[in-house]
Design an enzyme around this catalytic site. Structure first.
Site, PDB file in Angstrom:
ATOM      1  N   THR A   1       0.904  -1.136   0.000  1.00 38.93           N
ATOM      2  CA  THR A   1       0.000   0.000   0.000  1.00 38.93           C
ATOM      3  C   THR A   1       0.944   1.187   0.000  1.00 38.93           C
ATOM      4  OG1 THR A   1       0.038   0.153   2.391  1.00 38.93           O
ATOM      5  CG2 THR A   1      -1.754  -1.088   1.459  1.00 38.93           C
TER       6      THR A   1
ATOM      7  N   THR B   1       0.083  -1.234   6.562  1.00 38.65           N
ATOM      8  CA  THR B   1       0.296  -1.972   5.323  1.00 38.65           C
ATOM      9  C   THR B   1       0.389  -3.447   5.653  1.00 38.65           C
ATOM     10  OG1 THR B   1       1.749  -2.247   3.400  1.00 38.65           O
ATOM     11  CG2 THR B   1       2.801  -1.592   5.459  1.00 38.65           C
TER      12      THR B   1
HETATM   13  N1  GLY Z   1      -3.371  -3.626   3.064  1.00 41.55           N
HETATM   14  C1  GLY Z   1      -3.902  -3.593   1.777  1.00 41.55           C
HETATM   15  C2  GLY Z   1      -4.912  -4.622   1.526  1.00 41.55           C
HETATM   16  O1  GLY Z   1      -4.802  -5.744   2.023  1.00 41.55           O
HETATM   17  O2  GLY Z   1      -5.841  -4.341   0.824  1.00 41.55           O
END
Ligand code: GLY
Length: 315
Positions: free
Chosen positions: A187, A236
């Site tokens: 992310t 993230t």
């Molecule tokens: N952390 C990003 C997702 O899993 O969508």
């Protein structure tokens, strides 16, 4: 033994504006020059943003502009360069949280636009502050944002290879039951403390890659992005793990309840690692402490503490 090892780093609080950004987390970077390329991008964006923060820009505005710069960098899984879902489409999720107002806004699975953080920015002042796919498309049109295809040749090639050869976790291709490969659970995120002591956080993502259509990312939930007057966090990693830990809100509330930022990270990451979670986070508190943590092999983070730049990329 926990399945994942918790690793936390923190910088002691000092006065003045603070900034930390991330470009995701996952397994160690491979390939010639990969680390240098990521570091160069993160440092360039950090330099640009910190100059604005030091010049008096608000934390919220710096977070919005930082998310846009990271969304525009095709190396990261957000905006341009986002990964493809199981049906070959790209869907973008982003959230913004204003610490002093303790106000969250976001979009889930937005399509055909360049910067989903712009929708989150607009929604900060609206009565309805979190929109899903249909609503985000209508808002994109209402704001007159140009239609944009965030697909890059590299992401298309990765998706085609997964369809041909199956997923890195051994699941078969072409079943819609695919899950993230190691490269994909990135992310981007930005956390800032401005000269007036205001905190803000933002996060943006293309998701895990290969997920079911309609899967909802943590990034546009308080589990992945949270801030108040005490601390601000962007997460993230695997969204389901972040949601199960409610990591961003958990870290912020621990600081509000009296933990120092490093202690909140130590406790929360030890708990997450003990439950086998695959995740990372960056954060700043109101006194100017900066922290980052991970249970993954690496987190791609870089900070500016007013004295200089640093990052989480060893070597
Ligand atoms: N952390 C990003 C997702 O899993 O969508």
């Amino acid at each position: 033994m926990p399945a994942f090892t918790p690793t936390v780093h923190a910088l002691a609080p000092t006065p003045g504006p603070k900034l930390i950004i991330h470009g995701g987390a996952g397994s160690s970077l491979t390939g010639p020059g990969a680390k240098d390329a990521i570091r160069k991008s993160l440092h360039h964006i950090l330099d640009t943003l910190y100059a604005r923060l030091a010049g008096g820009m608000s934390a919220l505005e710096v977070v919005i502009q930082g998310c846009q710069l990271l969304e525009d960098d095709p190396q990261f899984n957000a905006g341009t360069g986002a990964v493809l879902q199981s049906d070959g489409q790209i869907r973008l999720s982003a959230a913004l949280m204003d610490g002093p107002a303790q106000r969250f806004s976001g979009v889930i699975n937005a399509q055909r636009l360049k910067n989903p953080i712009q929708l989150a920015q607009h929604l900060q002042s609206q009565p309805d502050r979190i929109l899903s796919e249909t609503g985000s498309q209508a808002l994109t049109r209402a704001l007159g944002l140009p239609l944009y295809d965030p697909l890059t040749p590299q992401r298309l090639q990765e998706w085609v290879e997964e369809q041909l050869h199956g997923q890195a976790d051994g699941r078969p291709a072409l079943t819609n039951l695919v899950t993230a490969t190691d490269q994909h659970y990135g992310t981007i995120g930005v956390v800032a403390l401005d000269a007036a002591g205001r905190l803000a956080a933002g996060t943006s993502t293309g998701g895990k890659g290969g997920e079911y259509v309609g899967r909802v990312s943590d990034s546009a939930m308080p589990a992945g992005t949270y801030a108040n007057t005490d601390a601000a966090i962007s997460c993230t990693g695997i969204g389901e793990d972040i949601v199960d830990e409610c990591l961003a809100a958990r870290l912020v509330i621990r600081v509000t309840d009296g933990f120092s930022l490093p202690a909140a990270f130590e406790k929360s990451f030890a708990e997450a690692a003990g439950r086998g979670r695959d995740l990372g986070a960056i954060g700043i508190d109101r006194r100017g402490a900066i922290a980052w943590g991970r249970t993954t092999e690496v987190i791609l983070a870089a900070y500016h503490n007013g004295e200089g730049l640093g990052d989480s990329l060893e070597g």
